[in-house]
Design a protein around this motif. Structure first.
Motif, PDB file in Angstrom:
ATOM      1  N   ARG A  34      -5.871   0.976   4.063  1.00 27.68           N
ATOM      2  CA  ARG A  34      -5.575   0.836   2.651  1.00 27.68           C
ATOM      3  C   ARG A  34      -5.675   2.541   2.110  1.00 27.68           C
ATOM      4  O   ARG A  34      -5.201   2.898   1.292  1.00 27.68           O
ATOM      5  CB  ARG A  34      -6.756   0.208   1.897  1.00 27.68           C
ATOM      6  CG  ARG A  34      -6.335  -0.359   0.599  1.00 27.68           C
ATOM      7  CD  ARG A  34      -7.147  -1.449   0.097  1.00 27.68           C
ATOM      8  NE  ARG A  34      -6.943  -2.796   0.696  1.00 27.68           N
ATOM      9  CZ  ARG A  34      -7.670  -3.755   0.470  1.00 27.68           C
ATOM     10  NH1 ARG A  34      -8.914  -3.320  -0.089  1.00 27.68           N
ATOM     11  NH2 ARG A  34      -7.557  -4.731   0.667  1.00 27.68           N
ATOM     12  N   HIS A  35      -6.537   3.404   2.728  1.00 26.32           N
ATOM     13  CA  HIS A  35      -6.960   4.636   2.230  1.00 26.32           C
ATOM     14  C   HIS A  35      -5.564   5.400   2.468  1.00 26.32           C
ATOM     15  O   HIS A  35      -5.099   5.947   1.520  1.00 26.32           O
ATOM     16  CB  HIS A  35      -7.877   5.205   3.262  1.00 26.32           C
ATOM     17  CG  HIS A  35      -8.277   6.813   3.039  1.00 26.32           C
ATOM     18  ND1 HIS A  35      -9.053   7.323   1.998  1.00 26.32           N
ATOM     19  CD2 HIS A  35      -7.615   7.913   3.644  1.00 26.32           C
ATOM     20  CE1 HIS A  35      -8.905   8.440   2.115  1.00 26.32           C
ATOM     21  NE2 HIS A  35      -8.158   9.059   3.076  1.00 26.32           N
ATOM     22  N   PHE A  36      -5.024   5.184   3.476  1.00 29.43           N
ATOM     23  CA  PHE A  36      -3.787   5.982   3.857  1.00 29.43           C
ATOM     24  C   PHE A  36      -2.528   5.528   3.155  1.00 29.43           C
ATOM     25  O   PHE A  36      -1.532   6.299   2.711  1.00 29.43           O
ATOM     26  CB  PHE A  36      -3.567   6.183   5.344  1.00 29.43           C
ATOM     27  CG  PHE A  36      -4.681   7.209   5.984  1.00 29.43           C
ATOM     28  CD1 PHE A  36      -4.428   8.544   5.774  1.00 29.43           C
ATOM     29  CD2 PHE A  36      -5.735   6.894   6.776  1.00 29.43           C
ATOM     30  CE1 PHE A  36      -5.561   9.371   6.323  1.00 29.43           C
ATOM     31  CE2 PHE A  36      -6.649   7.658   7.301  1.00 29.43           C
ATOM     32  CZ  PHE A  36      -6.500   8.716   6.908  1.00 29.43           C
ATOM     33  N   VAL A  37      -2.294   4.198   3.174  1.00 26.55           N
ATOM     34  CA  VAL A  37      -1.185   3.726   2.448  1.00 26.55           C
ATOM     35  C   VAL A  37      -1.362   4.041   0.846  1.00 26.55           C
ATOM     36  O   VAL A  37      -0.388   4.478   0.347  1.00 26.55           O
ATOM     37  CB  VAL A  37      -1.287   2.058   2.420  1.00 26.55           C
ATOM     38  CG1 VAL A  37      -0.474   1.528   1.540  1.00 26.55           C
ATOM     39  CG2 VAL A  37      -0.728   1.720   3.875  1.00 26.55           C
ATOM     40  N   ARG A  38      -2.445   3.947   0.286  1.00 22.94           N
ATOM     41  CA  ARG A  38      -2.615   4.511  -1.078  1.00 22.94           C
ATOM     42  C   ARG A  38      -2.421   5.756  -1.319  1.00 22.94           C
ATOM     43  O   ARG A  38      -1.622   6.286  -2.209  1.00 22.94           O
ATOM     44  CB  ARG A  38      -4.113   4.241  -1.702  1.00 22.94           C
ATOM     45  CG  ARG A  38      -4.271   2.752  -2.063  1.00 22.94           C
ATOM     46  CD  ARG A  38      -5.947   2.786  -2.477  1.00 22.94           C
ATOM     47  NE  ARG A  38      -6.150   1.192  -2.776  1.00 22.94           N
ATOM     48  CZ  ARG A  38      -7.350   0.928  -3.384  1.00 22.94           C
ATOM     49  NH1 ARG A  38      -8.295   1.719  -3.214  1.00 22.94           N
ATOM     50  NH2 ARG A  38      -7.402  -0.396  -3.706  1.00 22.94           N
ATOM     51  N   LEU A  39      -2.879   6.944  -0.276  1.00 20.06           N
ATOM     52  CA  LEU A  39      -2.519   8.037  -0.450  1.00 20.06           C
ATOM     53  C   LEU A  39      -1.071   8.612  -0.122  1.00 20.06           C
ATOM     54  O   LEU A  39      -0.474   9.306  -1.018  1.00 20.06           O
ATOM     55  CB  LEU A  39      -3.160   9.036   0.648  1.00 20.06           C
ATOM     56  CG  LEU A  39      -4.555   9.417   0.798  1.00 20.06           C
ATOM     57  CD1 LEU A  39      -4.854  10.301   1.935  1.00 20.06           C
ATOM     58  CD2 LEU A  39      -4.765  10.264  -0.681  1.00 20.06           C
ATOM     59  N   SER A  40      -0.454   7.434   0.732  1.00 25.26           N
ATOM     60  CA  SER A  40       1.100   7.758   0.772  1.00 25.26           C
ATOM     61  C   SER A  40       1.802   7.527  -0.540  1.00 25.26           C
ATOM     62  O   SER A  40       2.859   8.126  -0.807  1.00 25.26           O
ATOM     63  CB  SER A  40       1.526   6.770   1.918  1.00 25.26           C
ATOM     64  OG  SER A  40       1.709   5.494   1.308  1.00 25.26           O
ATOM     65  N   GLN A  41       1.394   6.703  -1.434  1.00 21.92           N
ATOM     66  CA  GLN A  41       1.987   6.312  -2.513  1.00 21.92           C
ATOM     67  C   GLN A  41       1.873   7.483  -3.756  1.00 21.92           C
ATOM     68  O   GLN A  41       2.265   7.200  -4.671  1.00 21.92           O
ATOM     69  CB  GLN A  41       1.302   5.126  -3.030  1.00 21.92           C
ATOM     70  CG  GLN A  41       1.749   3.732  -2.417  1.00 21.92           C
ATOM     71  CD  GLN A  41       1.208   2.411  -2.659  1.00 21.92           C
ATOM     72  OE1 GLN A  41      -0.127   2.483  -3.132  1.00 21.92           O
ATOM     73  NE2 GLN A  41       1.683   1.421  -2.192  1.00 21.92           N
ATOM     74  N   LYS A  42       1.097   8.463  -3.263  1.00 25.83           N
ATOM     75  CA  LYS A  42       1.035   9.667  -4.306  1.00 25.83           C
ATOM     76  C   LYS A  42       2.253  10.889  -3.812  1.00 25.83           C
ATOM     77  O   LYS A  42       2.197  11.839  -4.569  1.00 25.83           O
ATOM     78  CB  LYS A  42      -0.176  10.311  -4.119  1.00 25.83           C
ATOM     79  CG  LYS A  42      -1.353   9.243  -4.610  1.00 25.83           C
ATOM     80  CD  LYS A  42      -2.635   9.912  -4.861  1.00 25.83           C
ATOM     81  CE  LYS A  42      -3.853   8.594  -5.270  1.00 25.83           C
ATOM     82  NZ  LYS A  42      -3.671   8.287  -6.442  1.00 25.83           N
ATOM     83  N   ASN A  43       2.923  10.410  -2.927  1.00 23.26           N
ATOM     84  CA  ASN A  43       4.095  11.230  -2.477  1.00 23.26           C
ATOM     85  C   ASN A  43       5.179  10.942  -2.788  1.00 23.26           C
ATOM     86  O   ASN A  43       5.657   9.717  -3.094  1.00 23.26           O
ATOM     87  CB  ASN A  43       4.096  11.196  -0.628  1.00 23.26           C
ATOM     88  CG  ASN A  43       3.137  12.432  -0.179  1.00 23.26           C
ATOM     89  OD1 ASN A  43       2.155  12.939  -0.900  1.00 23.26           O
ATOM     90  ND2 ASN A  43       3.006  12.265   1.099  1.00 23.26           N
TER      91      ASN A  43
ATOM     92  N   LEU B 115      -4.297   5.072  -9.548  1.00 25.45           N
ATOM     93  CA  LEU B 115      -5.627   4.672  -8.747  1.00 25.45           C
ATOM     94  C   LEU B 115      -6.180   5.872  -7.903  1.00 25.45           C
ATOM     95  O   LEU B 115      -5.264   6.631  -7.278  1.00 25.45           O
ATOM     96  CB  LEU B 115      -5.148   3.528  -7.527  1.00 25.45           C
ATOM     97  CG  LEU B 115      -6.231   2.653  -7.372  1.00 25.45           C
ATOM     98  CD1 LEU B 115      -6.741   1.854  -8.201  1.00 25.45           C
ATOM     99  CD2 LEU B 115      -5.791   1.922  -6.018  1.00 25.45           C
TER     100      LEU B 115
ATOM    101  N   VAL C 213      -8.068   7.843  -5.193  1.00 19.40           N
ATOM    102  CA  VAL C 213      -8.405   7.598  -3.632  1.00 19.40           C
ATOM    103  C   VAL C 213      -9.562   8.764  -3.245  1.00 19.40           C
ATOM    104  O   VAL C 213      -9.228   9.946  -3.057  1.00 19.40           O
ATOM    105  CB  VAL C 213      -7.232   7.843  -2.639  1.00 19.40           C
ATOM    106  CG1 VAL C 213      -7.735   7.345  -1.354  1.00 19.40           C
ATOM    107  CG2 VAL C 213      -6.085   6.955  -3.271  1.00 19.40           C
ATOM    108  N   PRO C 214     -10.835   8.380  -3.156  1.00 17.03           N
ATOM    109  CA  PRO C 214     -11.677   9.069  -2.449  1.00 17.03           C
ATOM    110  C   PRO C 214     -11.533   9.714  -1.335  1.00 17.03           C
ATOM    111  O   PRO C 214     -10.492   9.212  -0.556  1.00 17.03           O
ATOM    112  CB  PRO C 214     -13.118   8.085  -2.597  1.00 17.03           C
ATOM    113  CG  PRO C 214     -12.681   6.770  -3.053  1.00 17.03           C
ATOM    114  CD  PRO C 214     -11.207   6.847  -3.024  1.00 17.03           C
TER     115      PRO C 214
END
Lengths: 445, 492, 445, 492
Positions: B50-59, B1, B3-4
């Motif tokens: 949602r922005h930051f949770v989704r970002l976190s999931q890339k770590n 997914l 994330v813009p």
């Protein structure tokens, strides 16, 4: 030993695999008489025992939220939305490492890119780095950067620069034999202009300055540039950027600042968040970590740490600085809070803070013997009391009021400032707080 | 997914905060007020979450799996520590609050000082350094101040640093106005004592040695090194990045060290947070203690005082290296960790970290080449000799680990070993976790040797991104978002 | 309106897409005079204003941690590790839905399976469900389940059953015309045996009972089974299962309980966690959600909600109960805490709690006029005071001591119990707390 | 990454807690002490953290993406509410703490009662129900008590429930000793008023109607229905699961309703938590208020009291339905949400939720068949007519959504529409989020129509698990972990 997963059976099996009999066989290089020292420290404690121990310390402090509160001078109490703390406690952010492996660190990298973009916009500069330790060390690094760019060895500091910041600059610069001059720390005076000469690498000016005055950066920049010196603007209250002309719009070369007041708690002084922004043309002289946009092998946008040839792990003794840590999590807190506010929300917070300070100043001006010194200010101003301000602050503290920062705290033993009291307000300052301060102050002077 | 960016998703109209109406008080900004708000978009709260949770999931993170990074000590971060640091009495305390209203905070710092001194066997500690490299700076500044006090600042300008040192060591030395001279290593991965002695002289300010060193080995000759440098009139700076291996087991103060920084975010479990904030208190010997920076916390009777100027015992202080008094939030976490472990637990920390590293060393040695023979301390070093002729390099191997669900180890450091792979499992990995890790790496190693190069060449395949173009990033630096076209701004 | 992402421009564009002019065109089915009522409620508030408002309420309460604390009777204050709260606040657990889509809910499902396994082991039963609202409603559901199994309509309750639990059973059973009998609520008496007859569907016995006495479940089970009745064992303090013989080992048919005291805070009564365990043969009569192991299309182990044909969303008016929610997040807290303790750790917590209670009893027994009534207890016992216990509790509360639960609170207006005081202790009870209680009680009686 | 069970990973030796040594006090357990600890393994803390973090990563959650579940109102859960609920004054307060020491908690409950009454236009509210279905039980118990008070309990035993009702409605009616009679619907998806009237009589205790109903439509004839049932001597129970659509816009009390539960975990944003805990306060009309359950919070002068027995205004209470006083933790969260939104914000909640649903309805109607014509309230219903002859069913379509990164909508409910798909986006989705969702579903719909059945038949392909064998789970129930073999236990 709840943090140690190895069982005794595991340890035995692993020693056998390793091929030694006891654990101390693995420490055989340690001088015998130094091995296993007798430590005069208590043994392990359960979680609730540790909680009790530390909570007892916490309870002995008067928290800012426990009563009327007016301290500032480089650390400000603004409201931080609960979302911010939730996000920075996400395991994936909290327990991540420096994003050296970008394939599995895009979360950290993207927010750093967003952070850099926000800081650049707020300061009115072209680029910003991924954060420094705090505002004071960022200021020192800015002076070193100006030195690298101008190849000059003299730093000039305005009198309104936070004395702690000035001391940090001095400690770092004098170490390498540079000259550091500071105009006298007097509210309202601007003698710095006369100190700029052809050997000056940079002029460091804080606005709002430590007394709360708003400084004309444009005039200073004009003068400095004419002499070939750079201007480093220092912002110790990041929220002010929501309401004031940006330093970048006034032509300065480097902007450094303390970002604590957006997204971060007071924390008795740390961890804080150094902001560092500059002109595009100087990026290769910038210290600290930088995050840049690129693409991956499949052509998708991605972010990486970049220009690391400036950094110590590549460049070693030729690095721009020895720094190898930023304030990642504090930068995240800043970014999340800033993302919730946007420029518009920040301006609202700044406006409310300014109004709180105006109301406080109005209330104090009405007190006989209390003189507000500022013609301009953002959310912090200085009053002169008819007596030693440290004593007044101590006596108000006993009534549960933190009245501000007394001059004697920042300039110990200096007579001209000992009656000064520096007072800050934010959107959290309530009318009842102002009333309480005014009435206690009236009684105390 | 995908994330813009905030700048692509956010709005200039709505925000994620609600604030009271301003009352319209007359402004006192003079001519410094800006006409417009900064041009920054906002998220409403659900969008931000949602922005930051989704970002976190890339770590990748320690809570997800092992972080086998040499010299970085990525251990478990107890949540108790987070909770304690957030007590209002600590988190909501102003650095310039009157001393009387901050006695608990000062007492805590003082107790932490006691722990750090006792654990290192040193008489003094400077608490204000903000990170490891800042702690190095503190130590070297103290050394410089001591040299100045002896009037030798013009002559004592050379600092000896081993080739295998962390990059911060030479960088710090230079930042203190010293020049750097490289120390050669021995064949068994340690500082060459004789070569070092040969380099000593009146112009040597200090040696900077990491111990255990970056090859994961204990410097056997550490006392002889200390004696030699002291005899030559110099000081011994010890890089404390690897203190985890010997915490509770051995004390730098018993070994002749004059200064050492302590990474609270390594040895004492304060979270790395994606690269900071750190905290680097620096312990100092009797010779250096008088030059310690201000501010400092001292106990006078039952009262704790914050020394904020050069006075009394601190009259010779080299000055202030940071506004305020250091990383209080990290102090709380570190003391919470120390109290939890206690003396007995901390000793086990050292032991288990060394045991885990040796276990990994022995298991991986089945397929991989050890950097130096013999047991290691808390990290195991391998060279890339075993990859010779496979067409797979250290980087490829490390990136393939990502596809196996692991963070790569430290690569190409220390520089003294070809294609170095440095693995530090830490004591908070279970045996099962180590076995999973070793099995996986051995499998990969066999695959590399079996010629399955495809698995390595473009790895990772299963990460949020494939390999990123770092050259492009450096050649055409794009360090901030820029509005793509003029038209888009009209919306505001 | 920080939770509402639509901008006014979005709203206009969307209305246009939908093909209506105003939002109220979409509410045209609502009677005109009922649309857009004038609400006598304040308008929206910012986050820090809400925080102030609610914190003011919070500060008006005396938290259990604020002083010596001895209340129990179905809610216990144990220490909960910080890890527990961190994990239940993970977005992926906190904001997940009921795991009806097992492909993307294995996280929830696996911990429910672990929870069920832990509860089954602790209670000594074969199966457990995925949790109920709380202990009292679980007890009522157990009575209804016994009714379904035995097809009998008479419930018998021991006198030591928590009176709130007894009332909940009564409310539910009498609604459908069943008979509910309870033995007199008197410390130490066990008259329930004589009330069991051939029409009894189940006997409900609590142990430790509300007075703290440990009950002989084996004897009751023998008698009940002889008459064809089932035995429902009730446990209101889950920690007791770490030290006491499990109800399952004593032959009971259903075990229900309150799981709050493992992993969950006091929360002024909720949310709590109903435990429900039974024999394998009765699973199709069990109420509530069940998680079961299975495999996916690729043969990998996975978990699903199962036996949903018992449940209301499938079975409608033939469902075993109307329940469609469990206490998922509380169950997660239980599972995490239980996973940190293991059986061994739970036994240690239970032992420390028992010892605290023993020490408290010893201290109170030494006071003239105070009589400890229990021969046996786990971490809670009952004392008889020479005067009304409610008054004593109120007077100690003014000194900052929560002395326990007075009989008058649980059995209002009943003379036999009004001098009784029920006192609980846990591992968090400190010697200084016990001293404070004893000395205040000595002064009060 | 596979996550073993606690029972496979944990240890019987180590644990994740450290406790003080017991003092060895003499036991007072009599003969009830167990000889051994329960046979349950433990994790040390780092193991526990990783176990549960990894597990969590197998979940979908509102913080990750839209949850378009009809009748479930999965909206954003503000973290402020979590913070408030954890204030020690609420979280660390005992339910039986002396009244005087809990005045703040009682005051909070009282304020929440006021909000709920004002928002619903009802005079009374029972706070103790623990969830929606429990609230239904409360409402129906009050109705039953009212009937008993009139001496009609033998005759008034029939409850009318629409075919489209939630399963809890009939289940609750039966649990209260009533029988259930189904009400037919009209062609436009509402209760058939005439058919309902025809079913009314002396034996009808109540109607149970959801409004907005489960087809996402407002019951236009609601007042006529209320009048009719009242005239027949029965009561009107309204299922409040869909209150979100009309919050701030219309009040059940203005429409003739006698009882309605409110799902605080739907309309008022308390988190679903993977299926609970919920909270279901039930508002009651004047006719039912006297029968409300105890306990209840009342204000007397400046003091808040907790009524715990049948006395005063509560003399006719139907009794207690739960120990203690309801879901305090949820009360704090819900009030925090209400205060944040205020009257103006809550009205926008209703409006935006309806607007979002209609936007989705209109956009998806491009490819999918609306369940009933015309605008909807806060959820949009589609049938499977448009899938006819594609070989793809509702379930397949929904599972394919998982591969697109979305949680499926509610399927096969309400039962009155063939292969129902019920979509409720809620007001906390942005337009961008809805567009992303609609674009994706339209793409899938086109794929289904284009005959790309493979994409659906075995979906999901990109989830932690493929479709699970539910039949096996039900036929051979395995509800707990069992030690695989005897040998393994010997280890302890």
């Amino acid at each position: 030993m709840r943090y140690l997963p190895l069982t005794d059976a595991d340890r035995q099996a692993m020693l056998a695999t390793v091929g030694v009999e006891t654990i101390d066989d693995l420490f055989s290089d340690v001088p015998k008489d130094a091995l296993n020292p007798d430590l005069k420290l208590p043994d392990h404690k359960g979680e609730f025992e540790v909680e009790r121990h530390l909570s007892a310390y916490a309870k002995k402090n008067h928290a800012a939220g426990d009563g009327p509160f007016f301290a500032g001078c480089g650390a400000y109490r603004h409201h931080v939305p609960a979302t911010v703390d939730h996000i920075i406690q996400r395991s994936e952010f909290l327990t991540a490492y420096t994003p050296y492996q970008p394939e599995i660190a895009q979360g950290t990298l993207q927010y750093l890119f967003e952070f850099q973009s926000q800081v650049a916009e707020l300061t009115g500069m072209e680029v910003a780095n991924a954060s420094m330790y705090d505002g004071s060390t960022a200021t020192a690094e800015a002076a070193l950067m100006a030195r690298r760019i101008t190849k000059r060895n003299k730093v000039v500091m305005a009198g309104g620069l936070h004395p702690h910041y000035a001391e940090v600059v001095r400690t770092n610069e004098e170490l390498i034999g540079d000259t550091v001059l500071q105009a006298p720390a007097t509210p309202g005076a601007g003698a710095v202009l006369d100190m700029i000469d052809d050997e000056t690498s940079c002029v460091i000016v804080q606005s709002p300055d430590v007394f709360g005055f708003l400084r004309d950066l444009e005039g200073i920049t004009e003068k400095a540039h004419a002499r070939g010196a750079l201007v480093v603007a220092v912002v110790t209250e990041a929220v002010s950027l929501g309401l004031l002309k940006s330093p970048g719009s006034q032509g300065v070369d480097i902007v450094v600042g303390e970002g604590q007041s957006i997204g971060n708690a007071l924390n008795f002084g740390g961890p804080y968040l150094g902001l560092f922004a500059a002109r595009q043309k100087h990026i290769r002289h910038m210290p600290g970590r930088l995050c840049g946009e690129t693409v991956d092998a499949d052509g998708r946008r991605g972010f990486v740490l970049t220009l690391s040839t400036r950094e110590q792990h590549i460049r070693r003794d030729k690095a721009t600085s020895n720094i190898c840590t930023n304030s990642g999590l504090c930068a995240l807190a800043f970014t999340v809070h800033m993302s919730l506010m946007g420029g518009k929300g920040l301006r609202e917070v700044a406006t409310l803070s300014h109004e709180s300070a105006c109301k406080t100043a109005d209330a104090l001006e009405a007190i006989d013997g209390v003189e507000v010194l500022n013609d301009t200010f953002f959310n912090e101003f200085t009053v002169r009391l008819p007596k030693n301000a440290s004593q007044v602050v101590d006596s108000l503290a006993e009534q549960g009021i933190i009245a501000g920062v007394p001059g004697g705290r920042l300039w110990p033993g200096r007579e001209e400032t000992e009656n000064l009291l520096i007072i800050a307000a934010t959107e959290l300052t309530q009318d009842s707080d102002i009333k309480a301060l005014a009435s206690a102050l009236r009684a105390a002077v | 997914l995908e994330v813009p960016l905030l700048f692509e998703e956010g709005s200039y109209e709505k925000a994620g905060v609600d604030l009271p109406q301003p009352s319209g008080t007359k402004s006192r900004l003079g001519d410094q007020g800006a006409e417009h708000a900064p041009h920054l978009p906002a998220f409403t709260e659900p969008q931000a979450m949602r922005h930051f949770v989704r970002l976190s999931q890339k770590n990748y993170a320690i809570d997800m799996g092992i972080f086998p990074l040499g010299s970085c000590t990525m251990k478990h971060n107890p949540r108790l520590n987070e909770k304690m640091a957030r007590l209002p009495g600590f988190a909501d305390l102003h650095p310039l609050a009157p001393e009387k209203t901050a006695q608990g905070a000062l007492a805590l710092i003082h107790e932490l000082q006691d722990w750090l001194c006792e654990l290192t066997g040193m008489p003094a500690v400077a608490m204000s350094p903000k990170a490891g490299a800042h702690g190095e700076l503190c130590g070297m500044m103290a050394i410089r101040a001591a040299i100045v006090a002896k009037g030798e600042e013009k002559t004592r300008t050379r600092v000896l640093v081993p080739e295998s040192a962390h990059g911060t060591n030479p960088a710090t030395a230079v930042q203190c106005g010293f020049t750097v001279d490289k120390l050669p290593g021995t064949e068994d991965g340690r500082v060459d004592l004789e070569a070092m002695k040969a380099k000593l002289g009146d112009d040597v300010a200090a040696i900077m040695v990491t111990n255990p060193n970056t090859c994961g080995l204990f410097e056997r000759d550490i006392r002889a090194m200390a004696d030699a440098v002291h005899e030559a009139g110099g000081y011994f700076y010890c890089d404390g990045a690897n203190f985890n291996a010997i915490v509770g087991k051995a004390r730098p103060g018993d070994l002749g060290v004059d200064a050492m920084h302590i990474n609270l975010h390594k040895t004492f479990s304060t979270p790395h947070g994606g690269g900071g904030p750190g905290s680097g208190p620096t312990v100092l010997s009797d010779a250096l203690a008088p030059f310690a920076p201000i501010p400092a916390v001292v106990k006078e009777g039952e009262t704790f005082r914050l020394i904020e100027q050069e006075e009394g015992d601190f009259a010779d202080s080299f000055g202030r290296m940071v506004a305020f008094h250091g990383q209080m939030g990290m102090f709380v976490r570190a003391l919470s960790y120390m109290l939890s472990h206690g003396a007995d637990g901390l000793r086990k920390v050292g032991e288990d970290s060394v045991l885990n590293a040796n276990y990994v060393r022995v298991r991986l040695a089945e397929e991989m080449t050890q950097g130096y023979p013999g047991p290691c301390m808390h990290e195991a070093l391998f060279s890339d000799k075993w990859l010779k002729d496979t067409g797979v390099g250290t980087l490829d191997f490390a990136k393939a680990m990502i596809d196996e669900g692991f963070h790569p180890m430290t690569m190409y450091f220390p520089l003294v070993v070809s294609g170095a792979m440095l693995i530090e499992p830490t004591e908070t990995e279970s045996k099962a976790s180590l076995d999973e890790f070793c099995d996986s790496l051995l499998g990969l190693a066999k695959a590399a040797k079996a010629g399955e190069t495809e698995r390595f060449k473009n790895a990772p395949y299963f990460a949020p991104r494939s390999r990123l173009d770092e050259t492009k990033a450096a050649r055409q630096p794009k360090l901030r978002w820029v509005e793509p076209e003029e038209g888009a701004m009209a919306a505001e």
